[in-house]
Design a protein around this motif. Structure first.
Motif, PDB file in Angstrom:
ATOM      1  N   ILE A 146      14.848   3.411   6.517  1.00 54.94           N
ATOM      2  CA  ILE A 146      15.378   4.331   5.502  1.00 54.94           C
ATOM      3  C   ILE A 146      16.557   5.100   6.106  1.00 54.94           C
ATOM      4  CG2 ILE A 146      14.863   6.390   4.137  1.00 54.94           C
ATOM      5  CD1 ILE A 146      11.896   5.306   4.072  1.00 54.94           C
ATOM      6  N   ASN A 202       4.679   2.385   9.946  1.00 55.24           N
ATOM      7  CA  ASN A 202       5.363   3.473   9.243  1.00 55.24           C
ATOM      8  C   ASN A 202       6.648   3.909   9.923  1.00 55.24           C
ATOM      9  OD1 ASN A 202       3.600   3.360   7.177  1.00 55.24           O
ATOM     10  ND2 ASN A 202       2.453   5.214   7.710  1.00 55.24           N
ATOM     11  N   GLY A 214      16.303  12.238   1.259  1.00 58.07           N
ATOM     12  CA  GLY A 214      15.555  12.413   2.508  1.00 58.07           C
ATOM     13  C   GLY A 214      14.182  11.776   2.403  1.00 58.07           C
ATOM     14  N   VAL A 215      13.377  11.943   3.455  1.00 55.41           N
ATOM     15  CA  VAL A 215      12.091  11.251   3.556  1.00 55.41           C
ATOM     16  C   VAL A 215      10.966  12.285   3.524  1.00 55.41           C
ATOM     17  CG1 VAL A 215      10.645   9.840   5.070  1.00 55.41           C
ATOM     18  CG2 VAL A 215      13.083   9.346   4.833  1.00 55.41           C
ATOM     19  N   GLY A 216      10.144  12.207   2.497  1.00 58.25           N
ATOM     20  CA  GLY A 216       9.056  13.175   2.348  1.00 58.25           C
ATOM     21  C   GLY A 216       7.703  12.499   2.410  1.00 58.25           C
ATOM     22  N   TYR A 225       7.936  14.302  -3.765  1.00 56.30           N
ATOM     23  CA  TYR A 225       8.529  13.542  -2.646  1.00 56.30           C
ATOM     24  C   TYR A 225       8.859  12.116  -3.010  1.00 56.30           C
ATOM     25  CZ  TYR A 225       4.395  10.810  -1.180  1.00 56.30           C
ATOM     26  OH  TYR A 225       3.357   9.907  -1.116  1.00 56.30           O
ATOM     27  N   LYS A 226       8.191  11.608  -4.056  1.00 54.52           N
ATOM     28  CA  LYS A 226       8.578  10.274  -4.539  1.00 54.52           C
ATOM     29  C   LYS A 226       8.188  10.169  -5.986  1.00 54.52           C
ATOM     30  CE  LYS A 226       4.898   6.913  -3.354  1.00 54.52           C
ATOM     31  NZ  LYS A 226       4.575   5.774  -2.477  1.00 54.52           N
ATOM     32  N   CYS A 279       3.074  10.750   5.299  1.00 49.23           N
ATOM     33  CA  CYS A 279       2.929   9.637   6.255  1.00 49.23           C
ATOM     34  C   CYS A 279       4.250   9.407   6.984  1.00 49.23           C
ATOM     35  CB  CYS A 279       2.579   8.343   5.529  1.00 49.23           C
ATOM     36  SG  CYS A 279       1.121   8.406   4.542  1.00 49.23           S
ATOM     37  N   ILE A 280       5.263   9.036   6.200  1.00 48.84           N
ATOM     38  CA  ILE A 280       6.483   8.512   6.811  1.00 48.84           C
ATOM     39  C   ILE A 280       7.229   9.524   7.668  1.00 48.84           C
ATOM     40  CG2 ILE A 280       8.599   7.221   6.342  1.00 48.84           C
ATOM     41  CD1 ILE A 280       5.883   5.824   5.708  1.00 48.84           C
ATOM     42  N   TYR A 310      16.235   2.039   0.350  1.00 50.62           N
ATOM     43  CA  TYR A 310      17.240   2.712  -0.462  1.00 50.62           C
ATOM     44  C   TYR A 310      17.498   4.136   0.020  1.00 50.62           C
ATOM     45  CZ  TYR A 310      16.292  -1.406  -3.157  1.00 50.62           C
ATOM     46  OH  TYR A 310      16.147  -2.725  -3.517  1.00 50.62           O
ATOM     47  N   GLU A 359      -6.031   3.462   8.193  1.00 48.30           N
ATOM     48  CA  GLU A 359      -6.103   3.341   6.725  1.00 48.30           C
ATOM     49  C   GLU A 359      -4.737   2.868   6.227  1.00 48.30           C
ATOM     50  OE1 GLU A 359      -3.498   6.826   5.980  1.00 48.30           O
ATOM     51  OE2 GLU A 359      -4.232   5.332   4.559  1.00 48.30           O
ATOM     52  N   ARG A 360      -4.761   2.140   5.136  1.00 51.99           N
ATOM     53  CA  ARG A 360      -3.514   1.665   4.526  1.00 51.99           C
ATOM     54  C   ARG A 360      -3.527   1.955   3.029  1.00 51.99           C
ATOM     55  NH1 ARG A 360      -2.817  -4.311   7.308  1.00 51.99           N
ATOM     56  NH2 ARG A 360      -1.559  -3.693   9.110  1.00 51.99           N
ATOM     57  N   ILE A 361      -4.124   3.096   2.695  1.00 51.48           N
ATOM     58  CA  ILE A 361      -4.174   3.444   1.265  1.00 51.48           C
ATOM     59  C   ILE A 361      -2.794   3.909   0.843  1.00 51.48           C
ATOM     60  CG2 ILE A 361      -5.244   4.988  -0.431  1.00 51.48           C
ATOM     61  CD1 ILE A 361      -7.450   3.510   0.638  1.00 51.48           C
ATOM     62  N   ASP A 362      -2.341   3.383  -0.298  1.00 53.51           N
ATOM     63  CA  ASP A 362      -1.029   3.810  -0.780  1.00 53.51           C
ATOM     64  C   ASP A 362      -1.235   4.536  -2.099  1.00 53.51           C
ATOM     65  OD1 ASP A 362       1.584   4.129  -1.389  1.00 53.51           O
ATOM     66  OD2 ASP A 362       1.795   2.125  -2.228  1.00 53.51           O
ATOM     67  N   PRO A 363      -1.087   5.867  -2.081  1.00 54.77           N
ATOM     68  CA  PRO A 363      -1.414   6.643  -3.289  1.00 54.77           C
ATOM     69  C   PRO A 363      -0.657   6.129  -4.521  1.00 54.77           C
ATOM     70  CG  PRO A 363      -0.721   8.094  -1.480  1.00 54.77           C
ATOM     71  CD  PRO A 363      -0.455   6.689  -1.033  1.00 54.77           C
ATOM     72  N   LYS A 370      -0.471   0.874  13.530  1.00 52.66           N
ATOM     73  CA  LYS A 370      -0.242   1.770  12.378  1.00 52.66           C
ATOM     74  C   LYS A 370       1.071   2.523  12.543  1.00 52.66           C
ATOM     75  CE  LYS A 370      -1.032   4.489   8.828  1.00 52.66           C
ATOM     76  NZ  LYS A 370      -1.091   4.048   7.433  1.00 52.66           N
TER      77      LYS A 370
HETATM   78  N1  SAJ Z   1      12.014   6.570   0.682  1.00 54.69           N
HETATM   79  C1  SAJ Z   1      13.399   6.385   0.675  1.00 54.69           C
HETATM   80  N2  SAJ Z   1      13.894   5.113   0.622  1.00 54.69           N
HETATM   81  C2  SAJ Z   1      13.067   4.021   0.570  1.00 54.69           C
HETATM   82  C3  SAJ Z   1      11.663   4.229   0.581  1.00 54.69           C
HETATM   83  C4  SAJ Z   1      11.160   5.504   0.626  1.00 54.69           C
HETATM   84  O1  SAJ Z   1      14.172   7.352   0.722  1.00 54.69           O
HETATM   85  O2  SAJ Z   1      13.575   2.903   0.512  1.00 54.69           O
HETATM   86  C5  SAJ Z   1      11.492   7.931   0.769  1.00 54.69           C
HETATM   87  C6  SAJ Z   1      10.672   8.305  -0.452  1.00 54.69           C
HETATM   88  O3  SAJ Z   1      11.499   8.891  -1.431  1.00 54.69           O
HETATM   89  C7  SAJ Z   1       9.690   9.312   0.126  1.00 54.69           C
HETATM   90  C8  SAJ Z   1       9.490   8.837   1.559  1.00 54.69           C
HETATM   91  O4  SAJ Z   1      10.585   7.990   1.862  1.00 54.69           O
HETATM   92  O5  SAJ Z   1      10.250  10.602   0.126  1.00 54.69           O
HETATM   93  C9  SAJ Z   1       8.184   8.067   1.760  1.00 54.69           C
HETATM   94  O6  SAJ Z   1       8.152   7.112   0.762  1.00 54.69           O
HETATM   95  P1  SAJ Z   1       7.099   5.870   0.805  1.00 54.69           P
HETATM   96  O7  SAJ Z   1       7.501   4.923  -0.278  1.00 54.69           O
HETATM   97  O8  SAJ Z   1       6.979   5.350   2.174  1.00 54.69           O
HETATM   98  O9  SAJ Z   1       5.749   6.522   0.274  1.00 54.69           O
HETATM   99  P2  SAJ Z   1       4.501   7.110   1.024  1.00 54.69           P
HETATM  100  O10 SAJ Z   1       4.817   8.271   1.859  1.00 54.69           O
HETATM  101  O11 SAJ Z   1       3.469   7.260  -0.035  1.00 54.69           O
HETATM  102  O12 SAJ Z   1       4.083   5.936   2.025  1.00 54.69           O
HETATM  103  C10 SAJ Z   1       2.910   5.211   1.789  1.00 54.69           C
HETATM  104  C11 SAJ Z   1       2.544   4.655   3.124  1.00 54.69           C
HETATM  105  N3  SAJ Z   1       1.202   4.126   3.063  1.00 54.69           N
HETATM  106  C12 SAJ Z   1       0.391   4.303   4.138  1.00 54.69           C
HETATM  107  O13 SAJ Z   1       0.747   4.896   5.148  1.00 54.69           O
HETATM  108  C13 SAJ Z   1      -0.949   3.740   4.024  1.00 54.69           C
HETATM  109  C14 SAJ Z   1       3.511   3.549   3.519  1.00 54.69           C
HETATM  110  O14 SAJ Z   1       3.004   2.866   4.679  1.00 54.69           O
HETATM  111  C15 SAJ Z   1       3.669   2.553   2.402  1.00 54.69           C
HETATM  112  O15 SAJ Z   1       4.561   1.536   2.818  1.00 54.69           O
HETATM  113  C16 SAJ Z   1       4.227   3.296   1.216  1.00 54.69           C
HETATM  114  O16 SAJ Z   1       3.198   4.225   0.806  1.00 54.69           O
HETATM  115  C17 SAJ Z   1       4.538   2.353   0.066  1.00 54.69           C
HETATM  116  O17 SAJ Z   1       4.915   1.181   0.344  1.00 54.69           O
HETATM  117  O18 SAJ Z   1       4.482   2.821  -1.083  1.00 54.69           O
END
Ligand code: SAJ
Length: 420
Positions: free
Chosen positions: A214, A207, A253-255, A322-323, A258-259, A249, A150-154, A203
């Motif tokens: 990051i 990620n 931290g990373v929350g 987390y974001k 997924c990631i 950016y 899946e590649r759903i991005d909330p 997949k």
């Molecule tokens: N984050 C950073 N710096 C960045 C980007 C993210 O610190 O440059 C942090 C965010 O604050 C967060 C975490 O990493 O805490 C994850 O952020 P994310 O933007 O990756 O958001 P997610 O977890 O919603 O990731 C989803 C993922 N979608 C799927 O797995 C289908 C990811 O693959 C997408 O790339 C991401 O959304 C997106 O692009 O929004």
């Protein structure tokens, strides 16, 4: 076609609703009775799916929600979209195993089963397949089996199911092709691969790429700070390169769900199946995991530079999810920063439009108001998750001292603004 979808989280529900709106008959099942009752009442919660079309499909009986897997008995395709958490740093496939057993009990000859949950390469063939064959039907001979991540991005309004390219891989050519044809009805672009493993690994690459990059800018941020180099300016400058670069950016931290987790599946499988660590993942995760401690040290330093000790300091944190603009606390690094500051004797309050109280990491905090008074009352304001509803200029103007963990003030020259 009659489609079964097992698991009605944001992934399964998006698929079930989209398939129904496309005119397919859908049997959506989940073990969560409350969720099923809510959905069966037609209360659509699927971003990007038209509410009226959703309600019509439910009304017309084309979108059925239930908890009994027996509903899958007449399905031509069954898609499994269940969580794959990490527990004690290792994959937890119990939801896939439960779903596999439930589906096996109602598997139709000549049907197609697809797994969508993020997992390590080999899961579809080694874990799911035996469970589906438990009643005598054989994958490949009696039913088809494939994997499609899946590649759903909330919260992403630009990319939904239809316009996000889809990767598919089957246990054999008929499985790959049939799964490809299934998704062709729902997705504009479908990439059919040679195997389930390739699709499972693709997949994880997507990620892991994100997590590692990051970590790169997080480590760079700590180095730049020690040399009075503005890491945000450095990233903006590097991003002027129109090819071969993509900005990430730094932050606390990373929350999310997924990631932080998907790369753990990769690192775990590497050790289990090859005996070798996946060093880049393990190193990058250490770097990201250190960021809450690093941010805490920078906050303490900022207070100290303004003659304040962290012990007894009034700290107001803005944004704890987390974001930005997503009401989800899972693995939120901002919470970890608050826990560290509380353990150092700070008096911490927080504001977040999505969160009214925090009860984790030993914290017990209730959300406070965001006002000029509450801003001015704090010895330092922490902008940890810059929700788009925040008026960052107003915050910078009224905070005695502002620690801007995400450069939301965009390079403000105010002496009272400190960025990561
Ligand atoms: N984050 C950073 N710096 C960045 C980007 C993210 O610190 O440059 C942090 C965010 O604050 C967060 C975490 O990493 O805490 C994850 O952020 P994310 O933007 O990756 O958001 P997610 O977890 O919603 O990731 C989803 C993922 N979608 C799927 O797995 C289908 C990811 O693959 C997408 O790339 C991401 O959304 C997106 O692009 O929004």
């Amino acid at each position: 076609a009659v489609i079964g979808v097992v698991g009605q989280g944001y992934v399964g529900l998006s698929l079930a609703a989209s398939a129904a709106v496309e005119g397919m008959t859908v049997r959506a099942v989940d073990v969560d009775t409350d969720r099923i009752q809510q959905l069966a009442a037609g209360s659509n919660v699927v971003p990007g799916v038209d509410d009226a079309l959703f309600a019509n499909a439910v009304e017309a009986g084309r979108l059925f929600f239930g908890t009994d897997a027996a509903a899958l008995a007449d399905c031509d395709v069954v898609v499994i979209c269940v969580p794959t958490p990490v527990v004690e740093h290792r994959p937890d496939l119990r939801f896939i195993e439960d779903a596999g057993r439930a589906v096996a009990g109602h598997l139709r000859r000549d049907s197609l089963v697809v797994l969508e949950s993020t997992t390590y390469p080999g899961t579809t063939e080694q874990v799911l397949r035996p469970l589906l064959e438990a009643h005598g039907l054989r994958a490949g001979r009696d039913f088809l089996l494939a994997y499609s991540p899946e590649r759903i991005d909330p919260g992403n309004v630009k990319y939904g199911l239809r316009n996000t390219p889809r990767v598919v891989g089957g246990i054999d050519e008929p499985s790959s092709q049939t799964a490809g044809m299934f998704y062709d009805q729902l997705v504009d672009e479908v990439e059919v691969l040679s195997s389930c493993r390739a699709a499972e690994m693709a997949k994880l690459l997507e990620n892991t790429f994100r997590m590692v990059n990051i970590a790169l800018v997080n480590e760079l941020a700590t180095l730049c700070s020690e040399q009075q180099i503005d890491v945000w300016e450095v990233i903006r400058a590097a991003a002027t390169k129109p090819f071969g670069f993509m900005p990430f950016y730094p932050g606390p931290g990373v929350g999310g769900h997924c990631i932080p987790l998907d790369p753990t599946y990769l690192a775990w499988q590497s050790r289990r199946d090859t005996g070798r660590p996946f060093r880049l993942v393990e190193t990058a995760q250490d770097i990201n995991a250190h960021m809450p401690t690093y941010v805490t040290s920078r906050v303490i330093e900022a207070l100290s530079d303004h003659g304040k000790a962290v012990k007894g300091a009034n700290i107001l944190a803005l944004g704890v999810t987390y974001k930005p603009d997503v009401g989800d606390l899972r693995e939120s690094a901002a919470i970890e920063v608050l826990a560290r500051l509380v353990s150092k004797g700070a008096k911490v309050t927080f504001h977040d439009p999505f969160v009214t109280e925090i009860r984790e990491h030993g914290l017990s905090l209730r959300g406070s108001s965001l006002s000029r008074t509450s801003l001015a009352a704090a010895d330092i304001v922490l902008l940890l998750t810059p929700h788009s509803t925040y008026d960052v200029d107003m915050v910078a103007e009224h905070a005695k001292l502002l620690f801007d963990a995400r450069n939301a003030t965009n390079g403000s020259r105010r002496p009272t603004v400190v960025t990561l």
